[in-house]
Design an enzyme around this catalytic site. Sequence first.
Site, PDB file in Angstrom:
ATOM      1  N   SER A 147       0.860  -1.191   0.000  1.00 31.93           N
ATOM      2  CA  SER A 147       0.000   0.000   0.000  1.00 31.93           C
ATOM      3  C   SER A 147       0.893   1.236   0.000  1.00 31.93           C
ATOM      4  O   SER A 147       2.071   1.147   0.377  1.00 31.93           O
ATOM      5  CB  SER A 147      -0.851  -0.015   1.269  1.00 31.93           C
ATOM      6  OG  SER A 147      -1.479   1.232   1.465  1.00 31.93           O
ATOM      7  N   TYR A 160      -1.989  -1.095  10.647  1.00 25.79           N
ATOM      8  CA  TYR A 160      -2.148  -1.402   9.215  1.00 25.79           C
ATOM      9  C   TYR A 160      -0.921  -0.913   8.440  1.00 25.79           C
ATOM     10  O   TYR A 160      -0.308  -1.658   7.683  1.00 25.79           O
ATOM     11  CB  TYR A 160      -3.421  -0.725   8.689  1.00 25.79           C
ATOM     12  CG  TYR A 160      -3.628  -0.900   7.195  1.00 25.79           C
ATOM     13  CD1 TYR A 160      -4.193  -2.060   6.686  1.00 25.79           C
ATOM     14  CD2 TYR A 160      -3.251   0.091   6.290  1.00 25.79           C
ATOM     15  CE1 TYR A 160      -4.381  -2.225   5.327  1.00 25.79           C
ATOM     16  CE2 TYR A 160      -3.433  -0.059   4.936  1.00 25.79           C
ATOM     17  CZ  TYR A 160      -4.002  -1.226   4.444  1.00 25.79           C
ATOM     18  OH  TYR A 160      -4.173  -1.394   3.085  1.00 25.79           O
TER      19      TYR A 160
HETATM   20  N1  NAP Z   1      -8.764  -0.243  -0.145  1.00 24.53           N
HETATM   21  C1  NAP Z   1      -7.656   0.467  -0.031  1.00 24.53           C
HETATM   22  O1  NAP Z   1      -7.683   1.694   0.146  1.00 24.53           O
HETATM   23  C2  NAP Z   1      -6.321  -0.208  -0.161  1.00 24.53           C
HETATM   24  C3  NAP Z   1      -5.201   0.574  -0.423  1.00 24.53           C
HETATM   25  C4  NAP Z   1      -3.960  -0.032  -0.498  1.00 24.53           C
HETATM   26  C5  NAP Z   1      -3.855  -1.390  -0.336  1.00 24.53           C
HETATM   27  N2  NAP Z   1      -4.956  -2.149  -0.090  1.00 24.53           N
HETATM   28  C6  NAP Z   1      -4.773  -3.587   0.099  1.00 24.53           C
HETATM   29  O2  NAP Z   1      -5.432  -4.278  -0.928  1.00 24.53           O
HETATM   30  C7  NAP Z   1      -5.748  -5.604  -0.481  1.00 24.53           C
HETATM   31  C8  NAP Z   1      -7.181  -5.908  -0.819  1.00 24.53           C
HETATM   32  O3  NAP Z   1      -8.013  -5.070  -0.043  1.00 24.53           O
HETATM   33  P1  NAP Z   1      -9.328  -4.359  -0.607  1.00 24.53           P
HETATM   34  O4  NAP Z   1      -9.147  -2.924  -0.437  1.00 24.53           O
HETATM   35  O5  NAP Z   1      -9.680  -4.923  -1.923  1.00 24.53           O
HETATM   36  O6  NAP Z   1     -10.397  -4.779   0.525  1.00 24.53           O
HETATM   37  P2  NAP Z   1     -11.555  -5.874   0.553  1.00 24.53           P
HETATM   38  O7  NAP Z   1     -12.524  -5.659  -0.540  1.00 24.53           O
HETATM   39  O8  NAP Z   1     -12.055  -5.884   1.952  1.00 24.53           O
HETATM   40  O9  NAP Z   1     -10.752  -7.200   0.253  1.00 24.53           O
HETATM   41  C9  NAP Z   1     -10.022  -7.869   1.241  1.00 24.53           C
HETATM   42  C10 NAP Z   1     -10.004  -9.304   0.856  1.00 24.53           C
HETATM   43  O10 NAP Z   1      -9.344 -10.044   1.901  1.00 24.53           O
HETATM   44  C11 NAP Z   1     -10.107 -11.193   2.157  1.00 24.53           C
HETATM   45  N3  NAP Z   1     -10.030 -11.653   3.540  1.00 24.53           N
HETATM   46  C12 NAP Z   1     -10.378 -10.960   4.659  1.00 24.53           C
HETATM   47  N4  NAP Z   1     -10.191 -11.718   5.748  1.00 24.53           N
HETATM   48  C13 NAP Z   1      -9.725 -12.920   5.304  1.00 24.53           C
HETATM   49  C14 NAP Z   1      -9.351 -14.120   5.935  1.00 24.53           C
HETATM   50  N5  NAP Z   1      -9.404 -14.243   7.266  1.00 24.53           N
HETATM   51  N6  NAP Z   1      -8.940 -15.170   5.176  1.00 24.53           N
HETATM   52  C15 NAP Z   1      -8.897 -15.050   3.834  1.00 24.53           C
HETATM   53  N7  NAP Z   1      -9.223 -13.949   3.170  1.00 24.53           N
HETATM   54  C16 NAP Z   1      -9.638 -12.890   3.891  1.00 24.53           C
HETATM   55  C17 NAP Z   1     -11.519 -10.803   1.887  1.00 24.53           C
HETATM   56  O11 NAP Z   1     -12.183 -11.982   1.541  1.00 24.53           O
HETATM   57  P3  NAP Z   1     -13.758 -12.066   1.680  1.00 24.53           P
HETATM   58  O12 NAP Z   1     -14.311 -11.118   0.664  1.00 24.53           O
HETATM   59  O13 NAP Z   1     -14.017 -13.451   1.372  1.00 24.53           O
HETATM   60  O14 NAP Z   1     -14.073 -11.606   3.069  1.00 24.53           O
HETATM   61  C18 NAP Z   1     -11.423  -9.848   0.734  1.00 24.53           C
HETATM   62  O15 NAP Z   1     -11.552 -10.500  -0.502  1.00 24.53           O
HETATM   63  C19 NAP Z   1      -5.439  -5.618   1.011  1.00 24.53           C
HETATM   64  O16 NAP Z   1      -4.194  -6.227   1.241  1.00 24.53           O
HETATM   65  C20 NAP Z   1      -5.375  -4.150   1.361  1.00 24.53           C
HETATM   66  O17 NAP Z   1      -4.576  -3.902   2.483  1.00 24.53           O
HETATM   67  C21 NAP Z   1      -6.189  -1.585  -0.008  1.00 24.53           C
END
Ligand code: NAP
Length: 272
Positions: A147, A160
Amino acid sequence: MEKVNFYGKKVLITGASTGIGKALSHEFAKKGAHLALGCIPEEEKLLSEWAKELESRYSIKTWVFPIDLTEEDGPERLFQEVTEKVGDIYALVNNAGTVAYGKFWEIPLGPQAKTIQLNFIVPTKLMHLFLPGMVKRGDGVIYNTSSVSALQPTPFHTVYGATKAAVQSLSQGVRTELRGTGVTICTLNPPYTNTRLLKIQGFPEKLRWYSISGLKTPEWIAQKAIKAFEKKRFMYVPGLWAKFLHIFLIRFSPRKLVDLVAYYGLQGKDKK
Ligand SMILES: NC(=O)c1ccc[n+]([C@@H]2O[C@H](COP(=O)([O-])OP(=O)(O)OC[C@H]3O[C@@H](n4cnc5c(N)ncnc54)[C@H](OP(=O)(O)O)[C@@H]3O)[C@@H](O)[C@H]2O)c1
């Protein structure tokens, strides 16, 4: 460096049922990659439907692995099941992640420990499980979803940011060890993106920061990311403004100023 052709290659993506992981699965499918997709057990139906849609639209093969990666043996089970059902994979996308929002000393330790587990321990374990085979075959890539939070202070979701900084350091260090093996590690460093992550309980509806950085869509991130993945870019921050802000401005501005902007910016718009 020659671009990676993902056609026919097997790619494992964790956290693929929503957000950036789902959008990445779409981009890999468009390139003709076969996909092993992970999710928590509660989302199996949702992810299976998405996997079927990808299969029929792009004539690829998919496998779904509903495993809670925060369970003690979650990463080991995922490795075993993927190895049995899919065989050797070319790429691992460590994408599953979570966050806890609030003042460090006020948020219960549970959600913060879960953040460390899912964002850092799980990718570490999965890298440790999948790398030996990749090194033996002399081929493979690990893409870690880090990130921009790895590159700046992240008050009110400090753990985080710390996990993402740890993933950044881990990726860079292991990549250096991998020199000459044919295997490498890249990080994707998205800016704030409108996904379920930012709707986790306690997270403000709008951060002041969004006025500075904007709020991206997961599809926009993934469309840019796949091009960086093809080029095996070591660290990829999508978007020119985000690159300038996080790689240059934050890095070279006085620390006190960066802390102050982060303090006000990373609070909800309603907060003083
Ligand atoms: N959103 C942002 O602003 C942002 C910015 C930079 C980086 N990121 C990173 O991008 C990545 C994806 O996040 P996102 O923003 O797309 O959020 P998201 O839609 O909440 O996706 C997170 C994913 O992680 C999975 N997950 C959560 N708990 C889990 C567990 N215990 N075991 C297996 N899988 C699990 C979820 O699966 P389920 O759907 O099945 O619950 C979901 O598919 C993360 O690493 C996050 O830190 C996000």
